[in-house]
Motif scaffolding. Structure first.
Motif, PDB file in Angstrom:
ATOM      1  N   ALA A 227       0.831  -1.209   0.000  1.00  0.00           N
ATOM      2  CA  ALA A 227       0.000   0.000   0.000  1.00  0.00           C
ATOM      3  C   ALA A 227       0.866   1.259   0.000  1.00  0.00           C
ATOM      4  O   ALA A 227       0.469   2.291  -0.554  1.00  0.00           O
ATOM      5  N   LEU A 228       2.045   1.180   0.597  1.00  0.00           N
ATOM      6  CA  LEU A 228       2.919   2.354   0.692  1.00  0.00           C
ATOM      7  C   LEU A 228       3.445   2.802  -0.675  1.00  0.00           C
ATOM      8  O   LEU A 228       3.240   3.960  -1.059  1.00  0.00           O
ATOM      9  N   PRO A 229       4.091   1.926  -1.469  1.00  0.00           N
ATOM     10  CA  PRO A 229       4.544   2.404  -2.773  1.00  0.00           C
ATOM     11  C   PRO A 229       3.400   2.734  -3.729  1.00  0.00           C
ATOM     12  O   PRO A 229       3.520   3.664  -4.535  1.00  0.00           O
ATOM     13  N   VAL A 230       2.297   2.009  -3.621  1.00  0.00           N
ATOM     14  CA  VAL A 230       1.148   2.326  -4.490  1.00  0.00           C
ATOM     15  C   VAL A 230       0.610   3.716  -4.139  1.00  0.00           C
ATOM     16  O   VAL A 230       0.377   4.549  -5.020  1.00  0.00           O
ATOM     17  N   GLY A 231       0.436   3.983  -2.853  1.00  0.00           N
ATOM     18  CA  GLY A 231      -0.021   5.303  -2.423  1.00  0.00           C
ATOM     19  C   GLY A 231       0.963   6.397  -2.793  1.00  0.00           C
ATOM     20  O   GLY A 231       0.572   7.476  -3.242  1.00  0.00           O
ATOM     21  N   GLY A 232       2.261   6.124  -2.626  1.00  0.00           N
ATOM     22  CA  GLY A 232       3.280   7.096  -3.013  1.00  0.00           C
ATOM     23  C   GLY A 232       3.247   7.387  -4.505  1.00  0.00           C
ATOM     24  O   GLY A 232       3.381   8.542  -4.931  1.00  0.00           O
TER      25      GLY A 232
END
Length: 165
Positions: A135-140
């Motif tokens: 979720a972190l790289p997708v959100g970034g």
């Protein structure tokens, strides 16, 4: 920014909004089930708390890009609003450049982090530990996509104020 690029970004945001609505719906459903099973049936579900946590992580990071697009993140505007337009545009562009650098590093580091957790599974849901971490790289990446039009607008505003002064 070209109209095609704007349409692509708007489409990404629309898909993200549908995704977030779906995540929120599932999150509320899981939470209701969790409460029902724990307090009414006295048989708590093993997976529900972990699933709700993963859903909330995904919801938070997926929505970040849309929030950035609509200037929803908190910021202090008192001092910049008292400065000349050219200085305001320079400050906006400088802040956006710092955010851009941060997001590029963030996406790179968190992608590596998520990949390191692919082999590990969680106890409650049995899912890979990489699932919430992706979720972190997708959100970034979604924030990066929405930052670029903001930077273009700030650069356009800076160039307009240069032409006037």
């Amino acid at each position: 920014m070209s109209s095609t690029a704007r349409r692509v970004i708007d489409s990404i945001n629309q898909l993200t909004a549908f995704f977030c609505v779906g995540l929120l719906t599932v999150l509320v459903s899981v939470s209701v089930l969790q409460v029902f099973f724990r307090y009414i049936l006295q048989e708590p579900l093993i997976w529900s708390e972990e699933a709700a946590r993963y859903l909330l992580i995904w919801l938070s990071f997926a929505a970040g890009g849309m929030v950035l697009s609509s200037d929803g993140h908190p910021r202090i505007e008192v001092l910049p609003s008292m400065l000349p337009r050219r200085v305001q545009a320079l400050i906006d562009l400088a802040i956006q450049a710092l955010i851009l650098i941060f997001l590029v590093v963030f996406v790179y580091v968190t992608t590596d982090l998520a990949q390191r957790y692919l082999a590990f599974t969680s106890l409650g849901t049995g899912l890979s530990q990489a699932v919430p971490r992706y979720a972190l790289p997708v959100g970034g990446a979604l924030m990066l996509v929405n930052l670029l039009p903001k930077m273009q607008a700030s650069l356009d505003a800076l160039l307009r104020t240069e032409g006037q002064g």
